[in-house]
Scaffold this motif. Structure first.
Motif, PDB file in Angstrom:
ATOM      1  N   SER A   1      81.637  37.324  17.093  1.00  0.00           N
ATOM      2  CA  SER A   1      80.644  37.091  16.074  1.00  0.00           C
ATOM      3  C   SER A   1      81.176  36.316  14.898  1.00  0.00           C
ATOM      4  CB  SER A   1      80.183  38.448  15.571  1.00  0.00           C
ATOM      5  OG  SER A   1      81.309  39.164  15.139  1.00  0.00           O
ATOM      6  N   SER A   2      82.396  36.551  14.567  1.00  0.00           N
ATOM      7  CA  SER A   2      82.831  36.149  13.240  1.00  0.00           C
ATOM      8  C   SER A   2      83.698  34.906  13.279  1.00  0.00           C
ATOM      9  CB  SER A   2      83.540  37.331  12.571  1.00  0.00           C
ATOM     10  OG  SER A   2      82.633  38.427  12.520  1.00  0.00           O
ATOM     11  N   THR A   3      83.449  34.077  14.284  1.00  0.00           N
ATOM     12  CA  THR A   3      84.137  32.799  14.380  1.00  0.00           C
ATOM     13  C   THR A   3      83.111  31.687  14.279  1.00  0.00           C
ATOM     14  OG1 THR A   3      83.951  32.723  16.783  1.00  0.00           O
ATOM     15  CG2 THR A   3      85.889  33.795  15.884  1.00  0.00           C
ATOM     16  N   PHE A   4      83.537  30.563  13.733  1.00  0.00           N
ATOM     17  CA  PHE A   4      82.646  29.410  13.602  1.00  0.00           C
ATOM     18  C   PHE A   4      83.441  28.140  13.822  1.00  0.00           C
ATOM     19  CE2 PHE A   4      80.561  25.932  11.446  1.00  0.00           C
ATOM     20  CZ  PHE A   4      79.247  26.092  11.868  1.00  0.00           C
ATOM     21  N   GLY A   5      82.835  27.191  14.500  1.00  0.00           N
ATOM     22  CA  GLY A   5      83.416  25.859  14.588  1.00  0.00           C
ATOM     23  C   GLY A   5      84.071  25.569  15.909  1.00  0.00           C
ATOM     24  N   GLU A   6      84.001  24.312  16.314  1.00  0.00           N
ATOM     25  CA  GLU A   6      84.662  23.882  17.542  1.00  0.00           C
ATOM     26  C   GLU A   6      85.832  22.958  17.229  1.00  0.00           C
ATOM     27  OE1 GLU A   6      82.162  22.700  20.684  1.00  0.00           O
ATOM     28  OE2 GLU A   6      80.886  24.475  20.454  1.00  0.00           O
ATOM     29  N   LYS A   7      85.760  22.235  16.130  1.00  0.00           N
ATOM     30  CA  LYS A   7      86.860  21.331  15.776  1.00  0.00           C
ATOM     31  C   LYS A   7      87.820  22.018  14.807  1.00  0.00           C
ATOM     32  CE  LYS A   7      83.850  17.477  16.758  1.00  0.00           C
ATOM     33  NZ  LYS A   7      82.701  16.779  16.167  1.00  0.00           N
ATOM     34  N   ILE A   8      87.264  22.578  13.779  1.00  0.00           N
ATOM     35  CA  ILE A   8      88.032  23.432  12.862  1.00  0.00           C
ATOM     36  C   ILE A   8      87.439  24.825  13.030  1.00  0.00           C
ATOM     37  CG2 ILE A   8      88.743  23.836  10.467  1.00  0.00           C
ATOM     38  CD1 ILE A   8      89.603  21.085  11.301  1.00  0.00           C
ATOM     39  N   LYS A   9      88.185  25.688  13.706  1.00  0.00           N
ATOM     40  CA  LYS A   9      87.662  27.025  13.984  1.00  0.00           C
ATOM     41  C   LYS A   9      88.052  27.980  12.880  1.00  0.00           C
ATOM     42  CE  LYS A   9      87.695  27.139  19.006  1.00  0.00           C
ATOM     43  NZ  LYS A   9      88.373  27.586  20.221  1.00  0.00           N
ATOM     44  N   ILE A  10      87.082  28.706  12.329  1.00  0.00           N
ATOM     45  CA  ILE A  10      87.464  29.779  11.420  1.00  0.00           C
ATOM     46  C   ILE A  10      87.140  31.116  12.067  1.00  0.00           C
ATOM     47  CG2 ILE A  10      87.081  28.320   9.375  1.00  0.00           C
ATOM     48  CD1 ILE A  10      84.708  30.250   8.780  1.00  0.00           C
ATOM     49  N   SER A  11      87.984  32.056  11.805  1.00  0.00           N
ATOM     50  CA  SER A  11      87.818  33.403  12.355  1.00  0.00           C
ATOM     51  C   SER A  11      87.987  34.370  11.198  1.00  0.00           C
ATOM     52  CB  SER A  11      88.874  33.621  13.441  1.00  0.00           C
ATOM     53  OG  SER A  11      88.737  34.888  14.040  1.00  0.00           O
ATOM     54  N   VAL A  12      86.891  34.990  10.799  1.00  0.00           N
ATOM     55  CA  VAL A  12      86.888  35.855   9.612  1.00  0.00           C
ATOM     56  C   VAL A  12      87.095  37.298  10.051  1.00  0.00           C
ATOM     57  CG1 VAL A  12      85.508  36.648   7.652  1.00  0.00           C
ATOM     58  CG2 VAL A  12      85.302  34.272   8.437  1.00  0.00           C
ATOM     59  N   PHE A  13      87.920  38.018   9.323  1.00  0.00           N
ATOM     60  CA  PHE A  13      88.129  39.431   9.664  1.00  0.00           C
ATOM     61  C   PHE A  13      88.094  40.288   8.412  1.00  0.00           C
ATOM     62  CE2 PHE A  13      92.420  39.594   8.036  1.00  0.00           C
ATOM     63  CZ  PHE A  13      92.920  38.320   8.231  1.00  0.00           C
ATOM     64  N   GLY A  14      87.948  41.580   8.631  1.00  0.00           N
ATOM     65  CA  GLY A  14      88.041  42.523   7.526  1.00  0.00           C
ATOM     66  C   GLY A  14      86.800  43.364   7.351  1.00  0.00           C
ATOM     67  N   GLU A  15      87.005  44.443   6.662  1.00  0.00           N
ATOM     68  CA  GLU A  15      85.924  45.345   6.307  1.00  0.00           C
ATOM     69  C   GLU A  15      86.076  45.673   4.827  1.00  0.00           C
ATOM     70  OE1 GLU A  15      87.579  47.017   9.473  1.00  0.00           O
ATOM     71  OE2 GLU A  15      85.771  47.484  10.641  1.00  0.00           O
ATOM     72  N   SER A  16      84.962  45.887   4.180  1.00  0.00           N
ATOM     73  CA  SER A  16      84.948  45.990   2.726  1.00  0.00           C
ATOM     74  C   SER A  16      86.036  46.918   2.187  1.00  0.00           C
ATOM     75  CB  SER A  16      83.583  46.476   2.262  1.00  0.00           C
ATOM     76  OG  SER A  16      83.535  46.551   0.865  1.00  0.00           O
ATOM     77  N   HIS A  17      86.191  48.083   2.774  1.00  0.00           N
ATOM     78  CA  HIS A  17      87.116  49.071   2.229  1.00  0.00           C
ATOM     79  C   HIS A  17      88.323  49.294   3.133  1.00  0.00           C
ATOM     80  CE1 HIS A  17      83.820  49.554  -0.429  1.00  0.00           C
ATOM     81  NE2 HIS A  17      84.277  50.635  -1.009  1.00  0.00           N
ATOM     82  N   GLY A  18      88.591  48.352   4.026  1.00  0.00           N
ATOM     83  CA  GLY A  18      89.759  48.462   4.905  1.00  0.00           C
ATOM     84  C   GLY A  18      91.025  48.000   4.214  1.00  0.00           C
ATOM     85  N   ASN A  19      92.057  47.767   5.014  1.00  0.00           N
ATOM     86  CA  ASN A  19      93.346  47.373   4.423  1.00  0.00           C
ATOM     87  C   ASN A  19      93.352  45.952   3.892  1.00  0.00           C
ATOM     88  OD1 ASN A  19      94.645  49.817   4.888  1.00  0.00           O
ATOM     89  ND2 ASN A  19      95.124  49.255   7.007  1.00  0.00           N
ATOM     90  N   GLY A  20      92.567  45.102   4.504  1.00  0.00           N
ATOM     91  CA  GLY A  20      92.573  43.720   4.047  1.00  0.00           C
ATOM     92  C   GLY A  20      91.485  42.920   4.731  1.00  0.00           C
ATOM     93  N   ILE A  21      91.118  41.827   4.097  1.00  0.00           N
ATOM     94  CA  ILE A  21      90.169  40.888   4.687  1.00  0.00           C
ATOM     95  C   ILE A  21      90.838  39.526   4.688  1.00  0.00           C
ATOM     96  CG2 ILE A  21      88.168  42.202   3.875  1.00  0.00           C
ATOM     97  CD1 ILE A  21      87.803  40.150   1.664  1.00  0.00           C
ATOM     98  N   GLY A  22      90.314  38.623   5.479  1.00  0.00           N
ATOM     99  CA  GLY A  22      90.944  37.317   5.508  1.00  0.00           C
ATOM    100  C   GLY A  22      90.315  36.401   6.523  1.00  0.00           C
ATOM    101  N   VAL A  23      91.020  35.323   6.801  1.00  0.00           N
ATOM    102  CA  VAL A  23      90.484  34.295   7.671  1.00  0.00           C
ATOM    103  C   VAL A  23      91.643  33.550   8.332  1.00  0.00           C
ATOM    104  CG1 VAL A  23      90.385  32.592   5.796  1.00  0.00           C
ATOM    105  CG2 VAL A  23      88.883  32.307   7.757  1.00  0.00           C
ATOM    106  N   VAL A  24      91.427  33.166   9.585  1.00  0.00           N
ATOM    107  CA  VAL A  24      92.327  32.243  10.264  1.00  0.00           C
ATOM    108  C   VAL A  24      91.577  30.927  10.440  1.00  0.00           C
ATOM    109  CG1 VAL A  24      93.701  31.796  12.325  1.00  0.00           C
ATOM    110  CG2 VAL A  24      93.415  34.139  11.507  1.00  0.00           C
ATOM    111  N   ILE A  25      92.210  29.835  10.061  1.00  0.00           N
ATOM    112  CA  ILE A  25      91.605  28.511  10.199  1.00  0.00           C
ATOM    113  C   ILE A  25      92.472  27.730  11.177  1.00  0.00           C
ATOM    114  CG2 ILE A  25      90.633  26.553   8.951  1.00  0.00           C
ATOM    115  CD1 ILE A  25      91.171  28.072   6.331  1.00  0.00           C
TER     116      ILE A  25
END
Lengths: 360, 360, 360, 360
Positions: free
Chosen positions: C2-26
């Protein structure tokens, strides 16, 4: 989601062996490129059966009809669809295969996967006949690659235990490529032909079949293409090549031999050759870290023996749920390796154009 | 677009050997499944260096920290991100690699592809260290697979010319799987260990390295998974496995041996065994037409010798544009094959869960 | 998936509001490009809460830590991972939401989808907090776009019934873009601010919330980008923008107004302007047949009122399986529209860079 | 890479308006499902022109021929390819469009993108005629959805300023769906027809055209489908719907109206209704956090006026590089909204089946 390949140039293959038609949609081709359709037909003829005495007597009409994506001889940029109509098919032979799956074929696995609703006639969507649209698509792609100086050639590396010479992976002359590209029994060393044909004939006379290997090379590719990890050149080519029926192995460069080598033997030394970085040997098959190093890409694929053989075989009767015996009637190609050569070239072209993208 | 794999369970691997951290995002996992993190750490320990005298002395801290996607020991359904912080890295050793690429490494191809902007320290994103997050992700996936009765085991099939026994591909007992899954020098026949270690030691003493093969098996998978053509089981597994550094070949079932066989030998006869369709042999490695037939999936992967060797090697100086010699300092693992075993298992788990989907 | 977007530049978003951390892989960024991290932080600050009296009092530390993909200020070409550690979260407020879903929130749908295993605290993966990594990724992408002359700016088009001026879609000056890009209450016509803030304050005083619209423009994009049908510019942007929480509508150019127009009004006449083809009007929002026409891309997105309101609301108790009432405690942002502006800009940058590819 | 949609059920649309044929490949359909081809043809007839006096006089033969993927009336699981041959096309009308692009059409953008190599005749791949294969594919998909209790219906929500009633988004009776599904001028309130037809006729008499909106609903969908962020239901449907020519806006539930509402108005209260969780209102259009909540999915799409109008228009001459005037000859449909209704239904079916997957 099975019969599509590619992210930059997407191909979508359709059809069943004895259905109304087979074909391919190619999406992402660059508008304005001219295609020499005669060259396309040469490739399709190489794959077509009936070219010589080792091939299947079943007559296929492999003339593709382009429905879209070309105006005259020029790509329009819209998806290119080509259809090969099915004619002259006899379907009576396949009636019992839904009950008694042929060993080595997809009959059983398709039965389970499709809950017996698949079109079993001639192997349906699993038929080697589906390689015809692959060769069509590959023939388009390789013309675009050739304009960028990239050439692809394969040859029969072995049939049974009879071996052709290998490519010299550090230097593959254009003349050899041209010779192979035009041959329907493509060999580097033509002396191997007689023994190979004898091997095939021997298999046929034994009501049996025989496997082989195909070696394929890509020349003229610049260093720096491909990606680390899962979009490495090896992985992309492997996924494409395993899409060809009967392929059970692939190795790049020295492949499995590397496992027995020492690093000092396997490492390809770099040196300058007229301002260009080359390697002394090419054990890595032109790929380091998933990325091209500018040397020819070289790989071998293993092809299992044609599973259709005329001997009586043990199988099961899925209706009666008991063991059974099966005799496959009709005449079958005892060795598909020669015809696999243009298919491997084609699918490699499709893989390579996806690794490069269609931009210059 | 390189370091992602999977359409149903997507993994996205990130990190560079000597950067701030490496890790993985896993998207698509089923909410509510419990994960035994101790079992995950066992798999990571198998891959970690320093386990015995054949391994690299560089100390890595491979403890992953889960940032998201788990609440306690339970998957939340959100993307799971795990990070392994980099500590204790020395980067001084790598200063000259941007000029003088190491033969057999990705230094040259990465230099070209990334126009010298890549992080060359420790191989950067190409480092074998990036297999740590793969093992983590695979360890999660295999726990989900085990709940569906699917097990994965690999062993050192050969190091140099010393061979282990092969799996009996028609019957792989759970005890063997368990034994292999817990071993950091995984062998079917433990008698091979001494000769293998001698081979590695011999390579080390020669300032050299040695390659090998890994055989991997997947048991308990039902027939009917996988797709024809380009999403066949062979292609999906191959693409995943070639994502592991140093892999140069893969073969399913009898693989390249099939090319020398006759159809009557290679075809696997079907028979009923207690109401279940099985095959007498398993030369096809559990896959027909790209689809599982219910027998174990079996394949071998070829691993080239570690390219880092202590001998002087010929290379080029990319700055001076002239030939050069290179000596790689530091101590290097002369054979990565034992540590590759859990990596192959892990990437196979990731491939298999994508073939199955995460629905039951 | 669900939380990925893009075919040329792929972003993958992770995290939960009150978890250990949120972030993104590009994944897919061009090596060698320099990034101005200060500019990235400016964008993140615009999104961060607590900037003025209309914003939420919850204190977030939105400083991202780059784990990989950068060496100094330069992209290495490897996947870029950035993590925002979670600190200072209070989770006690959310204990009853698994029983009593908040109207307008994802609580109920997540409960069903994830079988109650999702991390409900702060909305978990559905939290508006997950827009922080989107803004980070967008801030990287927009710097790359700016080097190609492409700029992106958005403004608060309306809050409740208070409207800002629209962009002149045929001509958007750089000074306006710069002004908007630096503002945390971005308006074309600053006179609207007072009335808008009053609208928000009125909602707050009524223990209520209020929605609005954001208008976004992309300038400097050449004609010919985008594809027909399903990869048209509208579709790609729409899929990205609907990835932002609370968006319920999108329209390009005159959008829904076009439905009431005649063709003679809506068609944008072409003319030459200094050797360049331009259109007299820009009712189509810079997109014809899914492809850019060289005029600014302009669209509006509709944002629903913050679903968290302090009034008592009707809901259900999923444990007791009966109707219930719910009062949401804590202070909530009565209007997220101002903070949505940089998020819309960011996700648009991510969409546009995927439409263009990262080649020049 | 433009004309494909879907990850679970992939459709690949091909063809150009005046080429040899148009069609679609559908990959991923479940084997064994029976298709009622008569029902498919009903949907294609609704889209076909010439049904009544408001439609284009150009005669199209929209009968699809299935080349693969079906055996009798049953899906085989292989990719389904259907082709509509082009007959009776006159291409003379389009000769000058490569020089003088029609305002509001893709002529100019396609000219740039394809470097003038695209097939301009009839709009080529951008033609509304390409919606015929979409309707075909949608008609297959909706039959599969109906077996799972999911129904899709759309209606003309407005033409110009004449409005139909809206759906009651909390309750959409099957009889209404059936009525709309069989109509070629689909209205909830048939009283609107006369005024709408007058609006169209008025546009035609003015040598002009007129736009409109279509409202679409999906009933019977269980809660829990769709994903957070970029694979949310809104985003997936939006990407599909923007693949239909002339669509310039989409809104879910109350859409843009929500931007003017207070949270206390827009939030849909939950309550139990016979053991099932429902919402009192359905302002969110059945989607919360990107995931279905079990209420009907409801959205509206904005359709711009047909860009082909008979009035003289200002454009440019791309050969002479100067301003020009253009008169489009031939008769054109002054309002495509009625024919867009089955297209919207079809593409929605394709989107929904991708959101659900083809498993039960």
């Amino acid at each position: 989601m099975s019969s599509t390949f590619g992210e930059k140039i997407k191909i979508s293959v359709f059809g069943e062996s004895h259905g109304n038609g087979i074909g391919v949609v190619i999406d992402g081709l660059t508008a304005g490129e001219k295609i020499d359709m005669d060259k396309v037909l040469v490739q399709m003829a190489r794959r077509a059966p009936g070219k010589d005495k080792t091939a299947t007597p079943r007559k296929e009409s492999d003339l593709p009809r382009v429905l879209s994506g070309m105006l005259g001889d020029t790509l329009t940029g819209a998806p290119l669809c080509a259809v090969i109509e099915n004619t002259n098919t006899k379907s009576g032979d396949y009636s019992n295969l839904l009950s008694c799956p042929r060993p080595g074929h997809s009959d059983y696995t398709a039965f389970i996967k499709y809950n017996a609703a698949n079109d079993i006639r001639g192997g349906g969507h699993f038929s080697g006949r589906l390689t015809a649209p692959i060769v069509f698509a590959g023939a388009i792609c390789r013309q675009l690659l050739e304009k960028r100086g990239i050439k692809i050639a394969a040859h029969i590396s072995s049939i049974g235990s009879v071996m052709d010479k290998d490519f010299d992976p550090t230097s593959i002359p254009d003349e050899l490529i041209e010779k192979l590209n035009g041959s329907s029994f493509a060999l580097i060393d033509d002396f191997a032909e007689e023994a190979m044909r004898a091997e095939v004939e021997d298999a046929r006379m034994s009501l049996d079949s025989v496997g082989g290997t195909v070696e394929c090379a890509v020349t003229g590719i610049e260093p720096g293409f491909g990606d680390p990890m899962f979009d490495g050149v090896e992985g992309v080519i492997a996924k494409a090549v395993f899409g060809v029926p009967a392929i059970k192995g692939i190795e790049f460069g020295k492949g499995f031999e590397l496992s027995k080598m020492r690093g000092s033997q396997s490492n390809d030394s770099f040196r300058y050759d007229g301002g260009r970085v080359v390697t002394e040997t090419n054990n890595c098959g032109g790929i380091l870290g998933g990325i091209t190093n500018g040397m020819p890409i070289v790989f071998k694929a293993a092809i299992k023996p044609t599973p259709s053989i005329s001997q009586k075989q043990k199988t099961v009767d899925l209706q009666k749920r008991e063991n059974a015996e099966l005799e496959i009637h009709g005449r079958h190609d005892p060795c598909i390796v020669p015809r696999a050569v243009p298919v491997i070239e084609a699918i490699t072209a499709i893989a390579i154009i996806n690794i490069l993208g269609n931009t210059e």
